[in-house]
Structures are given as structure tokens and as C-alpha cells.
Design a protein around this motif. Structure first.
Motif, mmCIF file in Angstrom:
data_model
loop_
_atom_site.group_PDB
_atom_site.id
_atom_site.type_symbol
_atom_site.label_atom_id
_atom_site.label_comp_id
_atom_site.label_asym_id
_atom_site.label_seq_id
_atom_site.Cartn_x
_atom_site.Cartn_y
_atom_site.Cartn_z
ATOM 1 N N VAL A 1 2.399 4.587 -7.958
ATOM 2 C CA VAL A 1 1.845 4.159 -9.243
ATOM 3 C C VAL A 1 2.976 4.096 -10.269
ATOM 4 O O VAL A 1 3.818 4.981 -10.345
ATOM 5 N N ASP B 1 -8.338 3.768 -2.051
ATOM 6 C CA ASP B 1 -8.772 2.383 -1.856
ATOM 7 C C ASP B 1 -9.839 2.053 -2.885
ATOM 8 O O ASP B 1 -10.845 2.758 -2.948
ATOM 9 N N ILE C 1 -6.549 -0.501 -4.737
ATOM 10 C CA ILE C 1 -5.353 -0.353 -5.557
ATOM 11 C C ILE C 1 -5.468 -1.344 -6.714
ATOM 12 O O ILE C 1 -5.764 -2.516 -6.489
ATOM 13 N N VAL D 1 -4.351 3.904 -8.521
ATOM 14 C CA VAL D 1 -4.957 3.916 -7.189
ATOM 15 C C VAL D 1 -6.217 4.765 -7.274
ATOM 16 O O VAL D 1 -6.226 5.817 -7.918
ATOM 17 N N ILE E 1 2.080 -1.708 -10.243
ATOM 18 C CA ILE E 1 1.006 -0.867 -9.701
ATOM 19 C C ILE E 1 0.441 -0.020 -10.837
ATOM 20 O O ILE E 1 1.098 0.879 -11.330
ATOM 21 N N ASN F 1 0.813 -1.219 0.000
ATOM 22 C CA ASN F 1 0.000 0.000 0.000
ATOM 23 C C ASN F 1 0.851 1.275 0.000
ATOM 24 O O ASN F 1 0.326 2.357 -0.195
ATOM 25 N N LYS G 1 -6.857 -1.767 0.387
ATOM 26 C CA LYS G 1 -5.689 -1.208 1.056
ATOM 27 C C LYS G 1 -5.354 -2.016 2.318
ATOM 28 O O LYS G 1 -4.183 -2.232 2.629
ATOM 29 N N SER H 1 -7.806 -5.813 -8.459
ATOM 30 C CA SER H 1 -8.026 -4.718 -7.508
ATOM 31 C C SER H 1 -7.948 -5.305 -6.110
ATOM 32 O O SER H 1 -8.577 -6.317 -5.818
#
Length: 73
Positions: free
Chosen positions: A9, A49, A51, A44, A41, A5, A64, A61
Motif C-alpha cells: 500500500v 481481496d 485491492i 487493500v 496502490i 497483488n 486479487k 477495485s
């Protein structure tokens, strides 16, 4: 410890260890997130929330709260 988390990105990370117990850990592993797998990644959500990640050739998906249980490098 750097968890999933906290990754930005566009980064690619490698899974080091999974925390959690019982059904939670099993659910994460069933999604394909296992030790030594690489995760990209993608994006987001605006409020952080969930991710969205790319792992093993598919998009996923993840909440978090579950991402906190995944240690990465």
C-alpha cells in the motif's frame, strides 16, 4: 516477475506486461490497465481481496486473481 497483488500500500508501480487470455485480458485493458501506465496502490481490503488502486485519475477495485495477471516494476 513481480505482480500487482504483491505490491505494498502506498507504492506507485508501472505496468510491464499483461498476462491472461481472451475476455480476461480484454476486461483488464478495458479498465485502463495497459502497458506503461502507472498505478498507485490506495488500500487493500482486510482479507486481501479486492485491492483498491488509482489509475489514470480514477479509483478502481480489482480482484486479487486479476491482479496476479499484471506484471509491474
Amino acid at each position: 516477475m513481480k505482480s500487482l497483488n504483491n505490491v505494498k500500500v502506498g507504492d506507485v508501480v508501472k505496468v510491464i506486461k499483461l498476462y491472461g487470455e481472451g475476455a480476461t485480458k480484454r476486461r483488464i485493458m478495458d479498465m485502463g490497465i495497459t502497458k506503461n501506465s502507472e498505478i498507485f496502490i490506495r488500500k487493500v481490503a482486510p482479507l486481501g481481496d479486492p485491492i483498491q488502486v488509482n489509475i489514470r485519475g480514477y479509483e478502481l477495485s480489482i480482484r486479487k486473481s486479476d491482479a496476479e495477471l499484471i506484471e509491474v516494476e
